[in-house]
Scaffold this active site. Structure first.
Site, short mmCIF file in Angstrom:
data_model
loop_
_atom_site.label_atom_id
_atom_site.label_comp_id
_atom_site.label_asym_id
_atom_site.label_seq_id
_atom_site.Cartn_x
_atom_site.Cartn_y
_atom_site.Cartn_z
N ARG A 178 -3.01 -9.73 5.72
CA ARG A 178 -3.59 -9.85 4.38
C ARG A 178 -2.55 -9.43 3.35
O ARG A 178 -2.04 -8.31 3.39
CB ARG A 178 -4.83 -8.96 4.26
CG ARG A 178 -5.50 -9.08 2.91
CD ARG A 178 -6.74 -8.20 2.84
NE ARG A 178 -7.39 -8.33 1.54
CZ ARG A 178 -7.04 -7.62 0.48
NH1 ARG A 178 -6.03 -6.75 0.56
NH2 ARG A 178 -7.66 -7.77 -0.68
N LYS B 33 0.81 -1.22 0.00
CA LYS B 33 0.00 0.00 0.00
C LYS B 33 0.85 1.28 0.00
O LYS B 33 2.05 1.24 0.27
CB LYS B 33 -0.97 -0.02 1.19
CG LYS B 33 -2.12 -1.00 0.95
CD LYS B 33 -3.17 -0.95 2.04
CE LYS B 33 -4.33 -1.86 1.74
NZ LYS B 33 -5.31 -1.90 2.86
N1 LIG Z 1 -9.85 -6.82 5.43
C1 LIG Z 1 -9.24 -6.05 4.52
N2 LIG Z 1 -9.63 -6.11 3.21
C2 LIG Z 1 -9.00 -5.31 2.33
N3 LIG Z 1 -9.21 -5.15 0.99
C3 LIG Z 1 -8.31 -4.23 0.58
S1 LIG Z 1 -8.22 -3.65 -1.04
C4 LIG Z 1 -6.52 -3.13 -1.07
C5 LIG Z 1 -5.82 -4.06 -2.00
O1 LIG Z 1 -4.94 -4.73 -1.44
O2 LIG Z 1 -6.18 -4.13 -3.16
C6 LIG Z 1 -6.37 -1.71 -1.45
C7 LIG Z 1 -5.29 -1.29 -2.16
C8 LIG Z 1 -5.12 0.05 -2.43
C9 LIG Z 1 -6.03 0.96 -1.96
C10 LIG Z 1 -7.11 0.53 -1.23
C11 LIG Z 1 -7.28 -0.81 -0.97
N4 LIG Z 1 -7.50 -3.81 1.58
C12 LIG Z 1 -7.95 -4.47 2.69
C13 LIG Z 1 -7.53 -4.42 4.06
O3 LIG Z 1 -6.60 -3.68 4.47
N5 LIG Z 1 -8.21 -5.24 4.93
#
Ligand SMILES: Nc1nc2[nH]c(S[C@@H](C(=O)O)c3ccccc3)nc2c(=O)[nH]1
Length: 264
Positions: free
Chosen positions: A237, A203
């Site tokens: 994750r 991220k």
């Molecule tokens: N539980 C849980 N679910 C998730 N889904 C995502 S989306 C993420 C990505 O890795 O694509 C993402 C990447 C870039 C920006 C926003 C989100 N992030 C999480 C988290 O931090 N926790």
């Protein structure tokens, strides 16, 4: 928790769409590399990402769940749509990973009628608005309060506490400083008996420290995961495949770990 984003703008592996076969191949690679869970998502939740119609999201995720349900590791569905949750559970998913914390209409009722596991994540605003101007009086206290209250609300709705895990939602309505403050105080975010899942893999909070694009944040992701685990996270994750353990990689890992431990 390995990530399987079936989306055209998949966060880090570039613009190429994971075809069905490519997704299965990646899933099997993750299983071979020892993931405990595979998180399957058909809608990008990146800030400003376009919404995905229900039928398209179903077409993306259901065939993958069907193909993976006997692969030997639990599957989670990363969605906020109750219809996708229902269909994914019927197809064999074991856990719902909802960035909205089951706040969309119909989500709670669905979970009440199921026995699946849950991950309830904190998000301030919506994926379309969350990064405009995130602000908190006390980000640790406010995220902790949201997670504690959500757990109590779910229990009051008859959902067994043992089904629930929580997640601070790095990057979901947080500035860089908010993210690192949360990472520094993970132990205060959830009750001791509720598993804490964190997702910071590749991220921007890591990119800000090492100034590398998402495809070059493997070392930073590992450093962040080590710090989070040391501070009480139960689940991580995100994963990285076979890594070239080069001197540069080790140096980068050490540098980031130092920065993260120092609170960036
Ligand atoms: N539980 C849980 N679910 C998730 N889904 C995502 S989306 C993420 C990505 O890795 O694509 C993402 C990447 C870039 C920006 C926003 C989100 N992030 C999480 C988290 O931090 N926790």
């Amino acid at each position: 928790m390995g990530i399987l984003n079936i989306t055209p703008d998949s966060f880090y592996d570039g613009a190429h769409f994971l075809t069905h076969d490519a997704a299965l191949k990646r899933a099997m690679q993750m299983v071979d590399e020892g993931v405990d869970l595979i998180d399957i998502g058909g809608e990008s939740t990146r800030p400003g990402a376009p919404a995905v119609p229900l039928n398209e999201e179903l077409e993306r995720v259901l065939p993958i769940i069907k193909a993976l349900r006997d692969v030997g590791v639990p599957l989670s569905i990363d969605t906020h749509k109750p219809e996708v949750m229902r269909a994914a559970l019927a197809e064999g998913a074991d856990l719902i990973n909802d960035i909205w914390g089951l706040r969309q209409p119909g989500a709670l009722e669905l979970v009440q009628q199921s026995a699946c596991g849950l991950c309830v994540m904190h998000m301030s605003g919506t994926p379309q608005t969350m990064q405009r101007a995130p602000s908190y009086q006390d980000v640790v206290a406010e995220v902790a309060a949201f997670l504690h209250v959500r757990i109590a609300e779910l229990e009051a709705a008859g959902i067994a506490r043992s089904r629930i895990s929580v997640d601070p939602g790095f990057g979901f309505g947080k500035t860089l400083e908010h993210n690192y403050t949360l990472l520094a105080h993970l132990a205060q975010l959830a009750p001791a008996d509720v598993p804490l899942l964190i997702g910071l893999s590749r991220k921007s909070m890591l990119g800000a420290v090492i100034d590398r694009p998402a495809s070059e944040r493997a070392a930073a992701s590992i450093a962040g995961a080590i710090c989070a685990a040391e501070r009480g996270a139960h689940g991580i994750r995100g994963k990285v495949g076979e890594l070239p353990i080069t001197p540069d990689f080790v140096l980068r890992l050490g540098y980031v770990a130092g920065k993260v431990l120092a609170g960036a």
